[in-house]
Design a protein around this motif. Structure first.
Motif, PDB file in Angstrom:
ATOM      1  N   GLN A   2       0.835  -1.194   0.000  1.00 32.08           N
ATOM      2  CA  GLN A   2       0.000   0.000   0.000  1.00 32.08           C
ATOM      3  C   GLN A   2       0.873   1.248   0.000  1.00 32.08           C
ATOM      4  N   SER A   3       0.413   2.266  -0.695  1.00 29.93           N
ATOM      5  CA  SER A   3       1.162   3.520  -0.696  1.00 29.93           C
ATOM      6  C   SER A   3       0.214   4.683  -0.916  1.00 29.93           C
ATOM      7  N   VAL A   4       0.672   5.846  -0.511  1.00 37.21           N
ATOM      8  CA  VAL A   4      -0.096   7.072  -0.666  1.00 37.21           C
ATOM      9  C   VAL A   4       0.816   8.110  -1.291  1.00 37.21           C
ATOM     10  N   THR A   5       0.309   8.780  -2.290  1.00 33.78           N
ATOM     11  CA  THR A   5       1.079   9.829  -2.954  1.00 33.78           C
ATOM     12  C   THR A   5       0.343  11.148  -2.865  1.00 33.78           C
ATOM     13  N   GLN A   6       1.029  12.131  -2.341  1.00 33.45           N
ATOM     14  CA  GLN A   6       0.518  13.497  -2.358  1.00 33.45           C
ATOM     15  C   GLN A   6       1.472  14.267  -3.272  1.00 33.45           C
ATOM     16  N   PRO A   7       1.043  14.563  -4.481  1.00 37.32           N
ATOM     17  CA  PRO A   7       1.971  15.111  -5.488  1.00 37.32           C
ATOM     18  C   PRO A   7       2.457  16.519  -5.186  1.00 37.32           C
ATOM     19  N   ASP A   8       1.682  17.263  -4.426  1.00 37.15           N
ATOM     20  CA  ASP A   8       2.019  18.662  -4.168  1.00 37.15           C
ATOM     21  C   ASP A   8       2.643  18.809  -2.789  1.00 37.15           C
ATOM     22  N   ILE A   9       3.885  19.280  -2.772  1.00 33.08           N
ATOM     23  CA  ILE A   9       4.569  19.465  -1.493  1.00 33.08           C
ATOM     24  C   ILE A   9       4.088  20.738  -0.810  1.00 33.08           C
ATOM     25  N   HIS A  10       3.880  21.784  -1.633  1.00 32.55           N
ATOM     26  CA  HIS A  10       3.519  23.079  -1.079  1.00 32.55           C
ATOM     27  C   HIS A  10       2.529  23.757  -2.022  1.00 32.55           C
ATOM     28  N   ILE A  11       1.446  24.247  -1.462  1.00 34.69           N
ATOM     29  CA  ILE A  11       0.436  24.979  -2.233  1.00 34.69           C
ATOM     30  C   ILE A  11       0.166  26.297  -1.542  1.00 34.69           C
ATOM     31  N   SER A  84      -6.816  30.572   8.759  1.00 38.76           N
ATOM     32  CA  SER A  84      -6.524  29.581   9.792  1.00 38.76           C
ATOM     33  C   SER A  84      -6.350  28.165   9.215  1.00 38.76           C
ATOM     34  N   ASP A  85      -6.625  27.995   7.936  1.00 33.98           N
ATOM     35  CA  ASP A  85      -6.424  26.690   7.303  1.00 33.98           C
ATOM     36  C   ASP A  85      -4.970  26.426   6.940  1.00 33.98           C
ATOM     37  N   ALA A  86      -4.133  27.430   7.097  1.00 35.07           N
ATOM     38  CA  ALA A  86      -2.714  27.240   6.815  1.00 35.07           C
ATOM     39  C   ALA A  86      -2.159  26.165   7.746  1.00 35.07           C
ATOM     40  N   ALA A  87      -1.662  25.099   7.166  1.00 39.86           N
ATOM     41  CA  ALA A  87      -1.258  23.929   7.949  1.00 39.86           C
ATOM     42  C   ALA A  87      -0.648  22.920   6.982  1.00 39.86           C
ATOM     43  N   GLU A  88      -0.304  21.770   7.520  1.00 37.07           N
ATOM     44  CA  GLU A  88       0.152  20.681   6.673  1.00 37.07           C
ATOM     45  C   GLU A  88      -0.905  19.580   6.693  1.00 37.07           C
ATOM     46  N   TYR A  89      -1.193  19.039   5.525  1.00 38.16           N
ATOM     47  CA  TYR A  89      -2.278  18.085   5.363  1.00 38.16           C
ATOM     48  C   TYR A  89      -1.718  16.741   4.909  1.00 38.16           C
ATOM     49  N   PHE A  90      -2.214  15.689   5.555  1.00 35.88           N
ATOM     50  CA  PHE A  90      -1.715  14.349   5.278  1.00 35.88           C
ATOM     51  C   PHE A  90      -2.866  13.422   4.899  1.00 35.88           C
ATOM     52  N   CYS A  91      -2.652  12.682   3.858  1.00 36.67           N
ATOM     53  CA  CYS A  91      -3.566  11.628   3.451  1.00 36.67           C
ATOM     54  C   CYS A  91      -2.995  10.306   3.974  1.00 36.67           C
ATOM     55  N   ALA A  92      -3.857   9.399   4.408  1.00 33.22           N
ATOM     56  CA  ALA A  92      -3.357   8.154   4.996  1.00 33.22           C
ATOM     57  C   ALA A  92      -4.330   7.012   4.756  1.00 33.22           C
ATOM     58  N   LEU A  93      -3.798   5.801   4.813  1.00 30.99           N
ATOM     59  CA  LEU A  93      -4.644   4.610   4.739  1.00 30.99           C
ATOM     60  C   LEU A  93      -4.003   3.498   5.545  1.00 30.99           C
ATOM     61  N   PRO A  94      -4.790   2.534   6.006  1.00 31.10           N
ATOM     62  CA  PRO A  94      -4.197   1.418   6.743  1.00 31.10           C
ATOM     63  C   PRO A  94      -3.235   0.651   5.849  1.00 31.10           C
ATOM     64  N   SER A  95      -2.203   0.110   6.473  1.00 34.21           N
ATOM     65  CA  SER A  95      -1.114  -0.508   5.707  1.00 34.21           C
ATOM     66  C   SER A  95      -1.469  -1.853   5.106  1.00 34.21           C
ATOM     67  N   GLY A  96      -2.517  -2.488   5.567  1.00 33.58           N
ATOM     68  CA  GLY A  96      -2.896  -3.768   5.016  1.00 33.58           C
ATOM     69  C   GLY A  96      -4.204  -4.243   5.606  1.00 33.58           C
ATOM     70  N   ALA A  97      -4.732  -5.295   5.049  1.00 32.68           N
ATOM     71  CA  ALA A  97      -5.994  -5.843   5.534  1.00 32.68           C
ATOM     72  C   ALA A  97      -5.855  -6.214   7.003  1.00 32.68           C
ATOM     73  N   GLY A  98      -6.750  -5.703   7.815  1.00 36.08           N
ATOM     74  CA  GLY A  98      -6.717  -6.020   9.234  1.00 36.08           C
ATOM     75  C   GLY A  98      -5.664  -5.278  10.019  1.00 36.08           C
ATOM     76  N   SER A  99      -4.876  -4.460   9.352  1.00 32.64           N
ATOM     77  CA  SER A  99      -3.820  -3.724  10.043  1.00 32.64           C
ATOM     78  C   SER A  99      -4.314  -2.352  10.432  1.00 32.64           C
ATOM     79  N   PHE A 104       1.222   6.972   5.553  1.00 31.43           N
ATOM     80  CA  PHE A 104       0.951   8.376   5.260  1.00 31.43           C
ATOM     81  C   PHE A 104       1.606   8.810   3.956  1.00 31.43           C
ATOM     82  N   GLY A 105       0.995   9.799   3.335  1.00 30.41           N
ATOM     83  CA  GLY A 105       1.668  10.508   2.269  1.00 30.41           C
ATOM     84  C   GLY A 105       2.678  11.476   2.871  1.00 30.41           C
ATOM     85  N   LYS A 106       3.455  12.120   2.011  1.00 28.82           N
ATOM     86  CA  LYS A 106       4.509  13.014   2.492  1.00 28.82           C
ATOM     87  C   LYS A 106       3.969  14.339   3.012  1.00 28.82           C
ATOM     88  N   GLY A 107       2.707  14.591   2.773  1.00 29.72           N
ATOM     89  CA  GLY A 107       2.101  15.812   3.268  1.00 29.72           C
ATOM     90  C   GLY A 107       2.130  16.935   2.247  1.00 29.72           C
TER      91      GLY A 107
END
Lengths: 114, 121
Positions: A2-11, A84-99, A104-107
Protein backbone atom coordinates in the motif's frame (compact mmCIF):
# COMPACT_ATOMS: atom_id res chain seq x y z
CA UNK A 1 2.39 -2.74 -0.96
CA UNK A 2 0.00 0.00 0.00
CA UNK A 3 1.16 3.52 -0.70
CA UNK A 4 -0.10 7.07 -0.67
CA UNK A 5 1.08 9.83 -2.95
CA UNK A 6 0.52 13.50 -2.36
CA UNK A 7 1.97 15.11 -5.49
CA UNK A 8 2.02 18.66 -4.17
CA UNK A 9 4.57 19.47 -1.49
CA UNK A 10 3.52 23.08 -1.08
CA UNK A 11 0.44 24.98 -2.23
CA UNK A 12 -0.29 28.67 -1.81
CA UNK A 13 -3.80 30.04 -2.15
CA UNK A 14 -5.45 33.35 -1.44
CA UNK A 15 -7.90 33.63 1.38
CA UNK A 16 -11.39 33.02 0.07
CA UNK A 17 -10.21 30.96 -2.87
CA UNK A 18 -11.15 27.33 -3.35
CA UNK A 19 -8.75 24.54 -2.49
CA UNK A 20 -8.10 21.05 -3.72
CA UNK A 21 -5.33 18.87 -2.30
CA UNK A 22 -4.53 15.73 -4.20
CA UNK A 23 -4.11 12.25 -2.83
CA UNK A 24 -3.58 9.08 -4.84
CA UNK A 25 -3.35 5.66 -3.31
CA UNK A 26 -2.25 2.19 -4.22
CA UNK A 27 -4.23 -0.59 -2.58
CA UNK A 28 -5.49 -4.00 -3.63
CA UNK A 29 -9.07 -3.46 -2.55
CA UNK A 30 -11.29 -0.59 -1.48
CA UNK A 31 -9.29 1.14 1.19
CA UNK A 32 -10.20 3.05 4.25
CA UNK A 33 -8.90 6.58 3.71
CA UNK A 34 -8.16 9.46 6.02
CA UNK A 35 -7.14 13.08 5.86
CA UNK A 36 -5.30 14.57 8.81
CA UNK A 37 -4.22 18.15 9.39
CA UNK A 38 -1.33 19.42 11.45
CA UNK A 39 -1.50 23.08 12.36
CA UNK A 40 1.69 24.78 13.55
CA UNK A 41 2.60 23.56 17.03
CA UNK A 42 -0.27 21.10 17.10
CA UNK A 43 -0.68 17.37 16.73
CA UNK A 44 -2.40 15.60 13.87
CA UNK A 45 -6.14 16.11 13.80
CA UNK A 46 -8.49 13.87 11.87
CA UNK A 47 -10.32 15.94 9.25
CA UNK A 48 -12.40 13.23 7.66
CA UNK A 49 -12.53 9.56 6.84
CA UNK A 50 -13.90 7.23 4.19
CA UNK A 51 -14.86 3.67 4.98
CA UNK A 52 -17.55 2.82 2.45
CA UNK A 53 -20.82 4.07 0.98
CA UNK A 54 -21.24 7.63 -0.18
CA UNK A 55 -18.09 8.62 -2.02
CA UNK A 56 -18.35 12.26 -0.99
CA UNK A 57 -17.54 12.63 2.68
CA UNK A 58 -17.87 15.68 4.82
CA UNK A 59 -15.41 16.54 7.52
CA UNK A 60 -14.72 19.17 10.08
CA UNK A 61 -13.84 22.79 9.36
CA UNK A 62 -15.83 22.81 6.12
CA UNK A 63 -13.65 20.26 4.33
CA UNK A 64 -14.89 17.48 2.10
CA UNK A 65 -13.22 14.72 0.12
CA UNK A 66 -14.31 12.57 -2.76
CA UNK A 67 -13.32 8.95 -3.22
CA UNK A 68 -12.86 8.02 -6.87
CA UNK A 69 -12.07 4.36 -7.34
CA UNK A 70 -11.41 4.74 -11.07
CA UNK A 71 -8.70 7.29 -10.39
CA UNK A 72 -7.45 5.81 -7.11
CA UNK A 73 -7.87 9.24 -5.61
CA UNK A 74 -9.21 10.82 -2.47
CA UNK A 75 -8.82 14.55 -3.00
CA UNK A 76 -9.54 17.04 -0.26
CA UNK A 77 -11.52 20.16 -1.08
CA UNK A 78 -12.74 23.33 0.52
CA UNK A 79 -14.79 25.96 -1.32
CA UNK A 80 -13.39 28.97 0.52
CA UNK A 81 -10.12 28.90 2.39
CA UNK A 82 -9.59 30.80 5.64
CA UNK A 83 -6.25 32.04 6.91
CA UNK A 84 -6.52 29.58 9.79
CA UNK A 85 -6.42 26.69 7.30
CA UNK A 86 -2.71 27.24 6.82
CA UNK A 87 -1.26 23.93 7.95
CA UNK A 88 0.15 20.68 6.67
CA UNK A 89 -2.28 18.09 5.36
CA UNK A 90 -1.72 14.35 5.28
CA UNK A 91 -3.57 11.63 3.45
CA UNK A 92 -3.36 8.15 5.00
CA UNK A 93 -4.64 4.61 4.74
CA UNK A 94 -4.20 1.42 6.74
CA UNK A 95 -1.11 -0.51 5.71
CA UNK A 96 -2.90 -3.77 5.02
CA UNK A 97 -5.99 -5.84 5.53
CA UNK A 98 -6.72 -6.02 9.23
CA UNK A 99 -3.82 -3.72 10.04
CA UNK A 100 -4.38 -0.60 12.06
CA UNK A 101 -1.02 0.95 11.27
CA UNK A 102 -1.36 3.90 8.94
CA UNK A 103 0.69 4.65 5.85
CA UNK A 104 0.95 8.38 5.26
CA UNK A 105 1.67 10.51 2.27
CA UNK A 106 4.51 13.01 2.49
CA UNK A 107 2.10 15.81 3.27
CA UNK A 108 1.09 19.01 1.52
CA UNK A 109 1.89 22.28 3.18
CA UNK A 110 -0.78 24.91 2.62
CA UNK A 111 0.03 28.60 2.81
CA UNK A 112 -2.77 31.15 2.74
CA UNK A 113 -2.25 34.68 1.45
CA UNK A 114 -4.44 37.23 3.24
CA UNK B 1 -12.21 14.21 27.64
CA UNK B 2 -8.45 14.73 27.59
CA UNK B 3 -6.67 13.98 24.35
CA UNK B 4 -3.43 12.14 23.81
CA UNK B 5 -0.62 13.83 25.65
CA UNK B 6 3.11 13.52 25.10
CA UNK B 7 6.06 14.56 27.16
CA UNK B 8 8.38 16.30 26.65
CA UNK B 9 7.31 18.52 23.79
CA UNK B 10 10.91 19.05 22.79
CA UNK B 11 14.16 17.34 23.74
CA UNK B 12 17.68 18.24 22.72
CA UNK B 13 20.35 15.66 23.53
CA UNK B 14 23.84 14.83 22.43
CA UNK B 15 24.73 11.82 20.38
CA UNK B 16 25.23 8.84 22.62
CA UNK B 17 22.87 10.00 25.33
CA UNK B 18 19.61 8.38 26.32
CA UNK B 19 16.17 9.90 25.97
CA UNK B 20 12.79 8.62 27.11
CA UNK B 21 9.59 9.86 25.54
CA UNK B 22 6.26 9.39 27.21
CA UNK B 23 2.77 9.06 25.81
CA UNK B 24 -0.52 9.07 27.69
CA UNK B 25 -3.34 7.82 25.47
CA UNK B 26 -6.98 8.76 25.70
CA UNK B 27 -8.48 7.03 28.70
CA UNK B 28 -9.97 3.68 27.71
CA UNK B 29 -8.05 3.40 24.45
CA UNK B 30 -6.32 0.05 24.43
CA UNK B 31 -4.63 0.58 21.07
CA UNK B 32 -1.52 2.74 21.27
CA UNK B 33 0.78 3.56 18.37
CA UNK B 34 4.10 5.27 17.93
CA UNK B 35 5.05 7.02 14.70
CA UNK B 36 8.02 9.12 13.68
CA UNK B 37 8.58 11.81 11.15
CA UNK B 38 12.13 12.51 10.15
CA UNK B 39 12.52 15.93 8.58
CA UNK B 40 11.43 15.98 4.97
CA UNK B 41 10.08 12.46 5.05
CA UNK B 42 6.77 10.75 5.61
CA UNK B 43 5.29 9.94 8.96
CA UNK B 44 6.36 6.36 9.55
CA UNK B 45 4.84 3.74 11.81
CA UNK B 46 7.05 2.39 14.59
CA UNK B 47 4.92 0.05 16.65
CA UNK B 48 1.49 -0.83 17.97
CA UNK B 49 0.46 -1.89 21.45
CA UNK B 50 -2.78 -3.57 22.36
CA UNK B 51 -3.03 -2.99 26.06
CA UNK B 52 0.41 -3.95 27.37
CA UNK B 53 1.30 -6.29 24.51
CA UNK B 54 3.28 -5.39 21.43
CA UNK B 55 0.99 -6.24 18.52
CA UNK B 56 3.28 -5.05 15.76
CA UNK B 57 6.77 -3.66 16.08
CA UNK B 58 7.75 -4.02 12.47
CA UNK B 59 8.55 -0.34 12.13
CA UNK B 60 11.11 -0.10 14.91
CA UNK B 61 14.36 0.95 13.21
CA UNK B 62 16.81 -0.99 15.37
CA UNK B 63 17.47 -2.30 18.86
CA UNK B 64 18.41 1.13 20.15
CA UNK B 65 14.71 1.77 20.44
CA UNK B 66 12.74 0.22 23.29
CA UNK B 67 9.04 0.75 23.81
CA UNK B 68 7.10 -0.28 26.87
CA UNK B 69 3.56 -0.04 28.07
CA UNK B 70 3.49 -1.46 31.54
CA UNK B 71 -0.02 -1.86 32.89
CA UNK B 72 -1.54 -1.03 29.54
CA UNK B 73 -1.87 2.68 30.23
CA UNK B 74 0.89 5.11 29.32
CA UNK B 75 3.79 4.14 27.11
CA UNK B 76 7.44 5.10 26.96
CA UNK B 77 9.82 5.04 24.05
CA UNK B 78 13.48 4.98 24.97
CA UNK B 79 16.28 5.68 22.56
CA UNK B 80 19.66 4.46 23.81
CA UNK B 81 22.16 5.51 22.64
CA UNK B 82 20.75 8.26 20.45
CA UNK B 83 22.23 8.86 17.00
CA UNK B 84 21.98 11.90 14.78
CA UNK B 85 19.54 10.16 12.43
CA UNK B 86 17.08 9.70 15.30
CA UNK B 87 16.19 13.38 15.15
CA UNK B 88 12.61 14.01 14.20
CA UNK B 89 9.13 14.30 15.61
CA UNK B 90 7.76 11.31 17.48
CA UNK B 91 4.01 11.01 17.50
CA UNK B 92 1.85 8.85 19.68
CA UNK B 93 -1.70 7.92 18.79
CA UNK B 94 -4.45 5.88 20.36
CA UNK B 95 -7.73 4.27 19.36
CA UNK B 96 -10.31 2.08 21.05
CA UNK B 97 -10.58 -1.67 20.64
CA UNK B 98 -13.42 -2.88 18.40
CA UNK B 99 -16.71 -3.17 20.23
CA UNK B 100 -20.28 -3.15 19.03
CA UNK B 101 -21.58 -2.57 15.53
CA UNK B 102 -19.50 0.46 14.69
CA UNK B 103 -16.62 -0.56 16.88
CA UNK B 104 -14.44 -2.18 14.24
CA UNK B 105 -14.30 1.00 12.21
CA UNK B 106 -13.71 3.19 15.24
CA UNK B 107 -10.51 1.27 15.87
CA UNK B 108 -9.10 2.72 12.66
CA UNK B 109 -9.64 6.30 13.82
CA UNK B 110 -6.44 7.20 15.54
CA UNK B 111 -6.17 10.23 17.79
CA UNK B 112 -2.74 11.78 17.74
CA UNK B 113 -0.79 13.64 20.36
CA UNK B 114 1.13 16.86 19.66
CA UNK B 115 4.38 14.99 19.21
CA UNK B 116 7.82 15.20 20.79
CA UNK B 117 10.46 16.94 18.74
CA UNK B 118 13.77 15.17 19.32
CA UNK B 119 16.97 16.85 18.28
CA UNK B 120 20.18 14.87 18.54
CA UNK B 121 23.34 16.97 18.19
Amino acid sequence: AQSVTQPDIHITVSEGASLELRCNYSYGATPYLFWYVQSPGQGLQLLLKYFSGDTLVQGIKGFEAEFKRSQSSFNLRKPSVHWSDAAEYFCALPSGAGSYQLTFGKGTKLSVIP
Amino acid sequence: EAGVTQFPSHSVIEKGQTVTLRCDPISGHDNLYWYRRVMGKEIKFLLHFVKESKQDESGMPNNRFLAERTGGTYSTLKVQPAELEDSGVYFCASSPLPSGLAGVLSSYEQYFGPGTRLTVT
